[in-house]
Every structure is written in structure tokens, then in C-alpha cells.
Scaffold this active site. Structure first.
Site, short mmCIF file in Angstrom:
data_model
loop_
_atom_site.label_atom_id
_atom_site.label_comp_id
_atom_site.label_asym_id
_atom_site.label_seq_id
_atom_site.Cartn_x
_atom_site.Cartn_y
_atom_site.Cartn_z
N HIS A 136 0.84 -1.20 0.00
CA HIS A 136 0.00 0.00 0.00
C HIS A 136 0.87 1.26 0.00
O HIS A 136 0.68 2.17 -0.80
CB HIS A 136 -0.94 0.03 1.21
CG HIS A 136 -1.56 1.38 1.40
ND1 HIS A 136 -2.64 1.81 0.67
CD2 HIS A 136 -1.20 2.42 2.20
CE1 HIS A 136 -2.93 3.06 1.02
NE2 HIS A 136 -2.08 3.46 1.94
N HIS A 141 1.35 4.98 -2.79
CA HIS A 141 1.66 6.40 -2.55
C HIS A 141 2.86 6.95 -3.32
O HIS A 141 2.87 8.12 -3.67
CB HIS A 141 1.96 6.63 -1.06
CG HIS A 141 0.75 6.63 -0.18
ND1 HIS A 141 -0.15 7.67 -0.16
CD2 HIS A 141 0.27 5.72 0.71
CE1 HIS A 141 -1.12 7.41 0.72
NE2 HIS A 141 -0.90 6.22 1.25
N GLU A 182 -5.70 9.43 -0.08
CA GLU A 182 -6.04 8.01 0.05
C GLU A 182 -7.14 7.56 -0.93
O GLU A 182 -7.05 6.48 -1.49
CB GLU A 182 -6.48 7.70 1.49
CG GLU A 182 -5.37 7.80 2.52
CD GLU A 182 -4.27 6.74 2.38
OE1 GLU A 182 -4.42 5.77 1.60
OE2 GLU A 182 -3.23 6.91 3.05
N SER A 201 -4.08 0.72 -4.57
CA SER A 201 -3.47 -0.51 -4.05
C SER A 201 -4.52 -1.58 -3.76
O SER A 201 -4.21 -2.61 -3.18
CB SER A 201 -2.66 -0.19 -2.78
OG SER A 201 -3.49 0.35 -1.77
N1 HBI Z 1 1.19 6.56 9.85
N2 HBI Z 1 2.70 5.18 8.76
C1 HBI Z 1 1.61 5.96 8.73
N3 HBI Z 1 0.94 6.09 7.55
C2 HBI Z 1 -0.18 6.85 7.47
O1 HBI Z 1 -0.77 6.97 6.38
C3 HBI Z 1 -0.64 7.51 8.62
C4 HBI Z 1 0.09 7.35 9.81
N4 HBI Z 1 -0.33 7.97 10.92
C5 HBI Z 1 -1.47 8.86 10.91
C6 HBI Z 1 -2.18 8.90 9.63
N5 HBI Z 1 -1.75 8.29 8.59
C7 HBI Z 1 -3.45 9.66 9.44
O2 HBI Z 1 -4.19 9.71 10.61
C8 HBI Z 1 -3.14 11.06 8.94
O3 HBI Z 1 -4.14 11.52 8.09
C9 HBI Z 1 -2.98 12.02 10.07
FE FE Z 2 -2.09 5.35 2.78
#
Ligand code: HBI
Ligand code: FE
Length: 281
Positions: A136, A141, A182, A201
Site C-alpha cells: 500500500h 503512494h 487516500e 493498491s
Molecule cells: N502513519 N505510517 C503511517 N501512515 C499513514 O498513512 C498515517 C500514519 N499515521 C497517521 C495517519 N496516517 C493519518 O491519521 C493522517 O491523516 C494524520
Molecule cells: Fe495510505
């Protein structure tokens, strides 16, 4: 060294990643030697299946950038991806053990560092996994981080997130991330195409998001997205459509603080609710 695991939403089991490997900023080295032959095969199978589904469904921006990830046969080494990525847009990917807390997440993005989970799903999770894994994070991304406009938008999102955290507005801002980075759709080739990583994904949601008559598709409006609840364990019931990538970057030139203040007075909107007068795409 060693951080507490992070959980979002409710789950019966603890997060998969080993957070004892993480530095203070939650990053960790990609443990390349830990990948088994089965892991590389899972990556190749996911990549082949997903890339065959892209034409007519994924944004051309994504399709054009995908080869920048490198060969599909093995899980890429982050350093190799970074040689190309840094030259293209000044972004880098950094390893993380899985989901990380919001403030460290925003802080990495603000530094043009994109956190990528370093482990891959097990073969029995081929079709579906709730938490993000390397497929993913990397396949979904990283190609669009090669796009200069998206690259700037995600950094601005990180900076905005640090401000939102001070204002207690992370939830509203996170909905923007959810419905763009997303699960975003974009107008292209006389129809809509996916540019959101959660769609790109997913084998099932790619066609559903573009072609199913079931979900709502609405033009993206910042305030509307900030108020809209979302589900993390089903296909989305509403998608927001942008006209072009520049529209995302244009949003970031306004000050969100007054908007947060105003929106706190308004009710949230259900994932499949339509407001009076709203027109579907
Ligand atoms: N941590 N590794 C990772 N990947 C994310 O996409 C991610 C995260 N922590 C918080 C988060 N996304 C979402 O809550 C954000 O939109 C803040
Ligand atoms: Fe993501």
C-alpha cells in the site's frame, strides 16, 4: 530507541510492526535481509495483478510514474527508490514499523519524508489487509510523489497538520487526506480516474470507485470533505473528484484556522449522506 505501538480505530490484535526498532521520530532502517523469497513473490504478484488493472481506471499521472519504483520482481530497496525520487522532487521515503502517531507523521511529511511501512502482508492476506503494508505505502503512494504538484501538496499537508494539531483540528484535516491522497478521484479522459493510494493498491476498489453506480461522486470542496465521516474497513460510500492536481495545491494557500472554527459549529456529514441541492458527478 523503541516506541509504543500505534493503533487507530478498534482491532482485536496488536499492530504487526516491531516498534522497538523505531527511532524517536518513528523511522527505522528497512530490514532488507528480513524479507523471505515468499515476501518478494507476494510483492511481485501484487504488483503484476494491480498494474494490469490500471488502464482506464488509474490516473495517467500515476501510470506514467509507476516504473520509477523499479523492477517489480523484488521488493525495492528504499535507497534505490530515493536516488530517483530525490532527483525528481526532493522527496525521500523513510522506513517505519507501521502506522505512527499523527504529529510524527505530519512532521515527516513537512520535511518531504514519506513514511513507508517496511513489512509485507502474508500470502493469506493477499486480497485484503486493514493496516497499511509496504505494498500500500510504496505502490499506492510513492509514484505520485514523483509528481511535483502532489509532492508540494503532501508537504503542505504535513505543515498544515502540525498547525491543526495545535488547534485540535486533526480530525477535520485527516478527512481531507483521506478523501484526496487516500481515496481521491480526478477528472481525466472525459471520465473519472483514481489517484488515491487506498484505491490504487486495492484490486476491488479500483473498478468500484470509478464504475460502480453505488457510491456518491461529488466535486471536491474543502469544507465538505472536512465534515464528511469515513469508513476504514469497507469500500468508500462517497468519493470526491478534483479537476486537476493543481486544485489540491491551491487549497493550501488559504488559512485553515477560520475554517476549522466555522466548521466546528456545523454537524458532521455521514459517509453516504447528500446535502440538499448537491449534484452527483
Ligand atoms: N502513519 N505510517 C503511517 N501512515 C499513514 O498513512 C498515517 C500514519 N499515521 C497517521 C495517519 N496516517 C493519518 O491519521 C493522517 O491523516 C494524520
Ligand atoms: Fe495510505
Amino acid at each position: 530507541m523503541g516506541q509504543a505501538p500505534v493503533v487507530y480505530g478498534q482491532s482485536d490484535r496488536p499492530p504487526r510492526g516491531d516498534y522497538s526498532r523505531a527511532n524517536a521520530d518513528y523511522t527505522c532502517a528497512q530490514d532488507y535481509a528480513a524479507y523471505t523469497e515468499a515476501d518478494h513473490q507476494t510483492y511481485q504478484r501484487l504488483y503484476e495483478r494491480q498494474s494490469a488493472l490500471l488502464p482506464g481506471l488509474a490516473s495517467q499521472h500515476f501510470i506514467d510514474a509507476l516504473p520509477s519504483l523499479g523492477a517489480k520482481e523484488r521488493i525495492p530497496r528504499f535507497e534505490e527508490v530515493n536516488e530517483r525520487l530525490y532527483k525528481a522532487t526532493g522527496w525521500e521515503i523513510v522506513g517505519v514499523p507501521g502506522l505512527i502517531p499523527e504529529v510524527p507523521f505530519f512532521s515527516l511529511l513537512a520535511q518531504r519524508k514519506f513514511p513507508v511501512t517496511d513489512w509485507i502482508r502474508k500470502p493469506e492476506e493477499f486480497e485484503y489487509i486493514v493496516e497499511p503494508d509496504i505494498f500500500h505505502d510504496l505502490f499506492g503512494h510513492v509514484p505520485l510523489l514523483f509528481n511535483p504538484v502532489i509532492a508540494d501538496f503532501i508537504q503542505a499537508y504535513g505543515k498544515g497538520g502540525l498547525k491543526a494539531a495545535e488547534l485540535g483540528a486533526c480530525e477535520m484535516l485527516s478527512r481531507v487526506y483521506w478523501y484526496t491522497i487516500e481515496f481521491g478521484l480526478i477528472r481525466e479522459s472525459g471520465g473519472v480516474r483514481a489517484y488515491g493510494a487506498g484505491i490504487l493498491s486495492s484490486a476491488g476498489e479500483l473498478d468500484y470507485s470509478v464504475n460502480s453506480p453505488e457510491p456518491h461522486r461529488l466535486p471536491l470542496q474543502l469544507a465538505r470533505a472536512m465534515r464528511t465521516l469515513y469508513k476504514i474497513d469497507t469500500y468508500q460510500q462517497s468519493y470526491f473528484v478534483i479537476d486537476d492536481m493543481q486544485q489540491l495545491l491551491d487549497f493550501t494557500s488559504t488559512d485553515f484556522a477560520p475554517l476549522y472554527k466555522q466548521l466546528r459549529q456545523l454537524p458532521t456529514i455521514g459517509a453516504k449522506e447528500l446535502l440538499p441541492g448537491e449534484q452527483l458527478i
